[in-house]
Motif scaffolding. Structure first.
Motif, PDB file in Angstrom:
ATOM      1  N   ALA A   1       0.842  -1.194   0.000  1.00 45.75           N
ATOM      2  CA  ALA A   1       0.000   0.000   0.000  1.00 45.75           C
ATOM      3  C   ALA A   1       0.875   1.240   0.000  1.00 45.75           C
ATOM      4  O   ALA A   1       1.589   1.497   0.960  1.00 45.75           O
ATOM      5  CB  ALA A   1      -0.932  -0.011   1.203  1.00 45.75           C
ATOM      6  N   GLY A   2       0.829   1.953  -1.110  1.00 45.38           N
ATOM      7  CA  GLY A   2       1.569   3.203  -1.203  1.00 45.38           C
ATOM      8  C   GLY A   2       2.724   3.142  -2.172  1.00 45.38           C
ATOM      9  O   GLY A   2       3.644   2.349  -1.989  1.00 45.38           O
ATOM     10  N   ARG A   3       2.663   3.954  -3.211  1.00 45.71           N
ATOM     11  CA  ARG A   3       3.711   4.030  -4.223  1.00 45.71           C
ATOM     12  C   ARG A   3       5.050   4.434  -3.604  1.00 45.71           C
ATOM     13  O   ARG A   3       6.082   3.820  -3.861  1.00 45.71           O
ATOM     14  CB  ARG A   3       3.284   5.032  -5.297  1.00 45.71           C
ATOM     15  CG  ARG A   3       4.361   5.380  -6.294  1.00 45.71           C
ATOM     16  CD  ARG A   3       3.945   6.512  -7.218  1.00 45.71           C
ATOM     17  NE  ARG A   3       3.749   7.721  -6.423  1.00 45.71           N
ATOM     18  CZ  ARG A   3       2.764   8.593  -6.590  1.00 45.71           C
ATOM     19  NH1 ARG A   3       1.895   8.425  -7.534  1.00 45.71           N
ATOM     20  NH2 ARG A   3       2.661   9.653  -5.821  1.00 45.71           N
TER      21      ARG A   3
ATOM     22  N   ASP B   1       0.308   2.787 -14.065  1.00 47.40           N
ATOM     23  CA  ASP B   1       0.019   4.222 -14.053  1.00 47.40           C
ATOM     24  C   ASP B   1       0.730   4.807 -12.839  1.00 47.40           C
ATOM     25  O   ASP B   1       1.626   4.175 -12.289  1.00 47.40           O
ATOM     26  CB  ASP B   1      -1.496   4.503 -14.052  1.00 47.40           C
ATOM     27  CG  ASP B   1      -2.223   3.847 -12.875  1.00 47.40           C
ATOM     28  OD1 ASP B   1      -1.627   3.701 -11.785  1.00 47.40           O
ATOM     29  OD2 ASP B   1      -3.398   3.496 -13.041  1.00 47.40           O
ATOM     30  N   ASP B   2       0.328   5.981 -12.386  1.00 47.62           N
ATOM     31  CA  ASP B   2       1.004   6.620 -11.251  1.00 47.62           C
ATOM     32  C   ASP B   2       0.723   5.940  -9.915  1.00 47.62           C
ATOM     33  O   ASP B   2       1.418   6.208  -8.929  1.00 47.62           O
ATOM     34  CB  ASP B   2       0.585   8.092 -11.134  1.00 47.62           C
ATOM     35  CG  ASP B   2       1.191   8.945 -12.224  1.00 47.62           C
ATOM     36  OD1 ASP B   2       2.211   8.516 -12.827  1.00 47.62           O
ATOM     37  OD2 ASP B   2       0.669  10.036 -12.481  1.00 47.62           O
ATOM     38  N   GLU B   3      -0.283   5.073  -9.856  1.00 51.70           N
ATOM     39  CA  GLU B   3      -0.697   4.505  -8.569  1.00 51.70           C
ATOM     40  C   GLU B   3      -0.583   2.993  -8.470  1.00 51.70           C
ATOM     41  O   GLU B   3      -0.452   2.464  -7.371  1.00 51.70           O
ATOM     42  CB  GLU B   3      -2.136   4.903  -8.280  1.00 51.70           C
ATOM     43  CG  GLU B   3      -2.328   6.400  -8.175  1.00 51.70           C
ATOM     44  CD  GLU B   3      -3.765   6.789  -7.977  1.00 51.70           C
ATOM     45  OE1 GLU B   3      -4.026   7.502  -7.001  1.00 51.70           O
ATOM     46  OE2 GLU B   3      -4.622   6.355  -8.771  1.00 51.70           O
ATOM     47  N   PHE B   4      -0.678   2.286  -9.578  1.00 50.81           N
ATOM     48  CA  PHE B   4      -0.694   0.826  -9.555  1.00 50.81           C
ATOM     49  C   PHE B   4       0.505   0.248 -10.290  1.00 50.81           C
ATOM     50  O   PHE B   4       0.868   0.717 -11.365  1.00 50.81           O
ATOM     51  CB  PHE B   4      -1.977   0.292 -10.213  1.00 50.81           C
ATOM     52  CG  PHE B   4      -3.212   0.516  -9.405  1.00 50.81           C
ATOM     53  CD1 PHE B   4      -3.659  -0.432  -8.495  1.00 50.81           C
ATOM     54  CD2 PHE B   4      -3.951   1.680  -9.547  1.00 50.81           C
ATOM     55  CE1 PHE B   4      -4.803  -0.225  -7.750  1.00 50.81           C
ATOM     56  CE2 PHE B   4      -5.098   1.898  -8.805  1.00 50.81           C
ATOM     57  CZ  PHE B   4      -5.523   0.939  -7.895  1.00 50.81           C
ATOM     58  N   ALA B   5       1.079  -0.795  -9.686  1.00 45.70           N
ATOM     59  CA  ALA B   5       2.182  -1.534 -10.312  1.00 45.70           C
ATOM     60  C   ALA B   5       1.999  -3.005  -9.979  1.00 45.70           C
ATOM     61  O   ALA B   5       1.325  -3.364  -9.007  1.00 45.70           O
ATOM     62  CB  ALA B   5       3.530  -1.038  -9.799  1.00 45.70           C
TER      63      ALA B   5
ATOM     64  N   LYS C   1     -10.975   2.492  -7.347  1.00 48.11           N
ATOM     65  CA  LYS C   1      -9.626   1.942  -7.241  1.00 48.11           C
ATOM     66  C   LYS C   1      -9.646   0.562  -6.583  1.00 48.11           C
ATOM     67  O   LYS C   1      -8.822  -0.296  -6.909  1.00 48.11           O
ATOM     68  CB  LYS C   1      -8.713   2.911  -6.502  1.00 48.11           C
ATOM     69  CG  LYS C   1      -8.460   4.174  -7.319  1.00 48.11           C
ATOM     70  CD  LYS C   1      -7.620   5.172  -6.564  1.00 48.11           C
ATOM     71  CE  LYS C   1      -7.495   6.461  -7.371  1.00 48.11           C
ATOM     72  NZ  LYS C   1      -6.726   7.470  -6.638  1.00 48.11           N
ATOM     73  N   ILE C   2     -10.574   0.329  -5.666  1.00 51.89           N
ATOM     74  CA  ILE C   2     -10.735  -1.013  -5.089  1.00 51.89           C
ATOM     75  C   ILE C   2     -11.129  -1.994  -6.175  1.00 51.89           C
ATOM     76  O   ILE C   2     -10.620  -3.119  -6.234  1.00 51.89           O
ATOM     77  CB  ILE C   2     -11.762  -1.009  -3.944  1.00 51.89           C
ATOM     78  CG1 ILE C   2     -11.184  -0.303  -2.720  1.00 51.89           C
ATOM     79  CG2 ILE C   2     -12.202  -2.430  -3.588  1.00 51.89           C
ATOM     80  CD1 ILE C   2     -12.174  -0.088  -1.593  1.00 51.89           C
ATOM     81  N   ALA C   3     -12.023  -1.580  -7.068  1.00 53.41           N
ATOM     82  CA  ALA C   3     -12.428  -2.439  -8.185  1.00 53.41           C
ATOM     83  C   ALA C   3     -11.227  -2.754  -9.077  1.00 53.41           C
ATOM     84  O   ALA C   3     -11.046  -3.903  -9.513  1.00 53.41           O
ATOM     85  CB  ALA C   3     -13.542  -1.780  -8.985  1.00 53.41           C
ATOM     86  N   ARG C   4     -10.398  -1.768  -9.329  1.00 51.76           N
ATOM     87  CA  ARG C   4      -9.202  -1.990 -10.152  1.00 51.76           C
ATOM     88  C   ARG C   4      -8.234  -2.939  -9.457  1.00 51.76           C
ATOM     89  O   ARG C   4      -7.681  -3.843 -10.076  1.00 51.76           O
ATOM     90  CB  ARG C   4      -8.506  -0.666 -10.449  1.00 51.76           C
ATOM     91  CG  ARG C   4      -7.246  -0.851 -11.253  1.00 51.76           C
ATOM     92  CD  ARG C   4      -7.050   0.215 -12.274  1.00 51.76           C
ATOM     93  NE  ARG C   4      -5.980  -0.146 -13.178  1.00 51.76           N
ATOM     94  CZ  ARG C   4      -4.919   0.610 -13.389  1.00 51.76           C
ATOM     95  NH1 ARG C   4      -4.797   1.774 -12.802  1.00 51.76           N
ATOM     96  NH2 ARG C   4      -3.988   0.218 -14.224  1.00 51.76           N
ATOM     97  N   LEU C   5      -8.021  -2.732  -8.165  1.00 57.43           N
ATOM     98  CA  LEU C   5      -7.146  -3.625  -7.408  1.00 57.43           C
ATOM     99  C   LEU C   5      -7.689  -5.052  -7.442  1.00 57.43           C
ATOM    100  O   LEU C   5      -6.941  -6.006  -7.631  1.00 57.43           O
ATOM    101  CB  LEU C   5      -7.003  -3.126  -5.966  1.00 57.43           C
ATOM    102  CG  LEU C   5      -6.187  -3.980  -5.014  1.00 57.43           C
ATOM    103  CD1 LEU C   5      -4.771  -4.216  -5.535  1.00 57.43           C
ATOM    104  CD2 LEU C   5      -6.164  -3.329  -3.633  1.00 57.43           C
ATOM    105  N   SER C   6      -8.987  -5.205  -7.296  1.00 60.96           N
ATOM    106  CA  SER C   6      -9.606  -6.535  -7.354  1.00 60.96           C
ATOM    107  C   SER C   6      -9.375  -7.202  -8.705  1.00 60.96           C
ATOM    108  O   SER C   6      -9.131  -8.407  -8.784  1.00 60.96           O
ATOM    109  CB  SER C   6     -11.103  -6.436  -7.071  1.00 60.96           C
ATOM    110  OG  SER C   6     -11.310  -5.987  -5.752  1.00 60.96           O
TER     111      SER C   6
END
Length: 116
Positions: free
Chosen positions: A54-56, A76-80, A102-107
């Motif tokens: 949790a956290g870039r 992107d700037d937040e997910f890797a 963003k929770i949906a994207r993480l899922s």
């Protein structure tokens, strides 16, 4: 976040009537298979473990300090993601940073790995 995972791959949403009930009754309980850890992840050869950082800035600091050896593909700037080690970097787990979208994207990213 676990409750938002596709139920055809993950049983979290089938274990409680709501995410609040899951949180209160099951999350982080003994034998649940989930843990909240602070610090660098301990990477093993077990392919059934998922590490969400949790956290870039935290993830980048772990790499810079030599505490994490990962080949992160920044989406992107937040997910890797590092698919070979089952590592996902996402915004900090706070409703202001990790919104429902963003929770949906993480899922979706977790579902791509199909582990847990």
């Amino acid at each position: 976040m676990l409750f938002a995972l596709p139920s055809e791959y993950y049983a979290f949403a089938k274990q409680a009537v709501s995410w609040q009930a899951y949180r209160d009754e099951l999350l982080l309980q003994k034998h649940n298979g989930t843990a909240l850890l602070f610090g660098a992840p301990v990477l093993t050869e077990h392919k059934n473990q998922l590490h969400i950082i949790a956290g870039r800035t935290h993830a980048k600091n772990l790499i810079q300090e030599g505490k994490l050896n990962a080949q992160l593909d920044w989406l992107d700037d937040e997910f890797a993601i590092d698919k070979s080690q089952n590592i996902i970097v996402c915004p900090y787990f706070d409703y202001r940073q990790l919104s429902n979208i963003k929770i949906a994207r993480l899922s979706e990213l977790v579902a791509q790995l199909r582990i847990i």
